[in-house]
Write a protein that holds these residues in place. Structure first.
Motif, PDB file in Angstrom:
ATOM      1  N   LEU A  73       0.801  -1.220   0.000  1.00 46.47           N
ATOM      2  CA  LEU A  73       0.000   0.000   0.000  1.00 46.47           C
ATOM      3  C   LEU A  73       0.835   1.272   0.000  1.00 46.47           C
ATOM      4  O   LEU A  73       0.480   2.238  -0.674  1.00 46.47           O
ATOM      5  CB  LEU A  73      -0.966  -0.009   1.189  1.00 46.47           C
ATOM      6  N   ALA A  74       1.935   1.289   0.708  1.00 47.01           N
ATOM      7  CA  ALA A  74       2.772   2.501   0.740  1.00 47.01           C
ATOM      8  C   ALA A  74       3.245   2.859  -0.670  1.00 47.01           C
ATOM      9  O   ALA A  74       3.194   4.020  -1.075  1.00 47.01           O
ATOM     10  CB  ALA A  74       3.952   2.307   1.675  1.00 47.01           C
ATOM     11  N   LYS A  75       3.688   1.862  -1.419  1.00 46.97           N
ATOM     12  CA  LYS A  75       4.112   2.115  -2.801  1.00 46.97           C
ATOM     13  C   LYS A  75       2.927   2.515  -3.663  1.00 46.97           C
ATOM     14  O   LYS A  75       3.029   3.388  -4.515  1.00 46.97           O
ATOM     15  CB  LYS A  75       4.772   0.869  -3.398  1.00 46.97           C
ATOM     16  N   LEU A  76       1.781   1.865  -3.450  1.00 47.58           N
ATOM     17  CA  LEU A  76       0.599   2.182  -4.239  1.00 47.58           C
ATOM     18  C   LEU A  76       0.120   3.610  -4.001  1.00 47.58           C
ATOM     19  O   LEU A  76      -0.343   4.274  -4.918  1.00 47.58           O
ATOM     20  CB  LEU A  76      -0.527   1.201  -3.921  1.00 47.58           C
ATOM     21  N   LEU A  77       0.252   4.087  -2.769  1.00 45.45           N
ATOM     22  CA  LEU A  77      -0.165   5.459  -2.473  1.00 45.45           C
ATOM     23  C   LEU A  77       0.670   6.477  -3.235  1.00 45.45           C
ATOM     24  O   LEU A  77       0.210   7.571  -3.526  1.00 45.45           O
ATOM     25  CB  LEU A  77      -0.104   5.731  -0.970  1.00 45.45           C
ATOM     26  N   SER A  78       1.893   6.099  -3.573  1.00 40.22           N
ATOM     27  CA  SER A  78       2.725   7.009  -4.369  1.00 40.22           C
ATOM     28  C   SER A  78       2.596   6.720  -5.862  1.00 40.22           C
ATOM     29  O   SER A  78       3.335   7.266  -6.662  1.00 40.22           O
ATOM     30  CB  SER A  78       4.191   6.911  -3.924  1.00 40.22           C
ATOM     31  N   GLY A  79       1.657   5.826  -6.234  1.00 38.47           N
ATOM     32  CA  GLY A  79       1.412   5.541  -7.640  1.00 38.47           C
ATOM     33  C   GLY A  79       2.305   4.472  -8.232  1.00 38.47           C
ATOM     34  O   GLY A  79       2.342   4.295  -9.436  1.00 38.47           O
ATOM     35  N   GLU A  80       3.027   3.759  -7.399  1.00 40.11           N
ATOM     36  CA  GLU A  80       3.929   2.729  -7.885  1.00 40.11           C
ATOM     37  C   GLU A  80       3.434   1.356  -7.462  1.00 40.11           C
ATOM     38  O   GLU A  80       2.826   1.201  -6.421  1.00 40.11           O
ATOM     39  CB  GLU A  80       5.324   2.922  -7.299  1.00 40.11           C
ATOM     40  N   CYS A  81       3.728   0.389  -8.258  1.00 43.16           N
ATOM     41  CA  CYS A  81       3.522  -1.008  -7.902  1.00 43.16           C
ATOM     42  C   CYS A  81       4.305  -1.831  -8.915  1.00 43.16           C
ATOM     43  O   CYS A  81       3.729  -2.461  -9.789  1.00 43.16           O
ATOM     44  CB  CYS A  81       2.045  -1.382  -7.906  1.00 43.16           C
ATOM     45  N   PRO A  82       5.616  -1.793  -8.822  1.00 41.38           N
ATOM     46  CA  PRO A  82       6.446  -2.370  -9.882  1.00 41.38           C
ATOM     47  C   PRO A  82       6.287  -3.867 -10.076  1.00 41.38           C
ATOM     48  O   PRO A  82       6.493  -4.351 -11.161  1.00 41.38           O
ATOM     49  CB  PRO A  82       7.866  -2.027  -9.447  1.00 41.38           C
ATOM     50  N   LEU A  83       5.901  -4.616  -9.060  1.00 37.23           N
ATOM     51  CA  LEU A  83       5.769  -6.061  -9.217  1.00 37.23           C
ATOM     52  C   LEU A  83       4.323  -6.526  -9.209  1.00 37.23           C
ATOM     53  O   LEU A  83       4.057  -7.711  -9.119  1.00 37.23           O
ATOM     54  CB  LEU A  83       6.555  -6.787  -8.126  1.00 37.23           C
ATOM     55  N   CYS A  84       3.381  -5.624  -9.278  1.00 35.36           N
ATOM     56  CA  CYS A  84       1.981  -6.002  -9.345  1.00 35.36           C
ATOM     57  C   CYS A  84       1.633  -6.449 -10.759  1.00 35.36           C
ATOM     58  O   CYS A  84       2.239  -6.000 -11.716  1.00 35.36           O
ATOM     59  CB  CYS A  84       1.084  -4.817  -8.995  1.00 35.36           C
TER      60      CYS A  84
END
Length: 121
Positions: A73-84
């Motif tokens: 979630l922390a990465k998603l809140l910044s618009g990132e999710c490199p391994l999703c």
């Protein structure tokens, strides 16, 4: 005998290179079984979100979705999710956009609980 050793070592090296190449091309991704779940529904549905909130903010009472979502979630809140996977990224970012527009207080509390930089401000 020497020729057999050379052939054996060549085969071992070739297998190691093939394994490394295969591992690079098929890197581990986040759990694809989460794709079957509408992750954005967890943000948009009050009952489902309230069941996730203790997990996301305090790491308590986590179900399968919460255990998947919390470390990302922390990465998603910044618009990132490199391994999703593509679907996971689309669904979670859609859910976060919903929180930004409809429930900014909830989003702010999530950011504060997950991002140490925002705690000090």
């Amino acid at each position: 005998m020497k020729q057999e050793i050379v052939i054996f070592h060549s085969v071992v090296i070739l297998l190691a290179l093939l394994t490394a190449s295969h591992a690079y091309n098929y890197r581990l991704r986040y759990q694809s079984e989460i794709d079957a779940v509408g992750l954005d529904a967890y943000f948009k549905n009050d009952r489902l979100y309230k069941s996730q909130e203790p997990c996301l903010t305090q790491n308590e009472n986590c179900d399968t979705i919460g255990r998947w979502l919390r470390p990302r979630l922390a990465k998603l809140l910044s618009g990132e999710c490199p391994l999703c996977t593509i679907k996971q990224r689309k669904d979670t970012l859609s859910g976060i956009d919903y929180l930004k527009k409809e429930k900014p207080v909830v989003l702010h509390s999530l950011e504060n609980s997950l991002n140490p930089k925002t705690k000090s401000s």
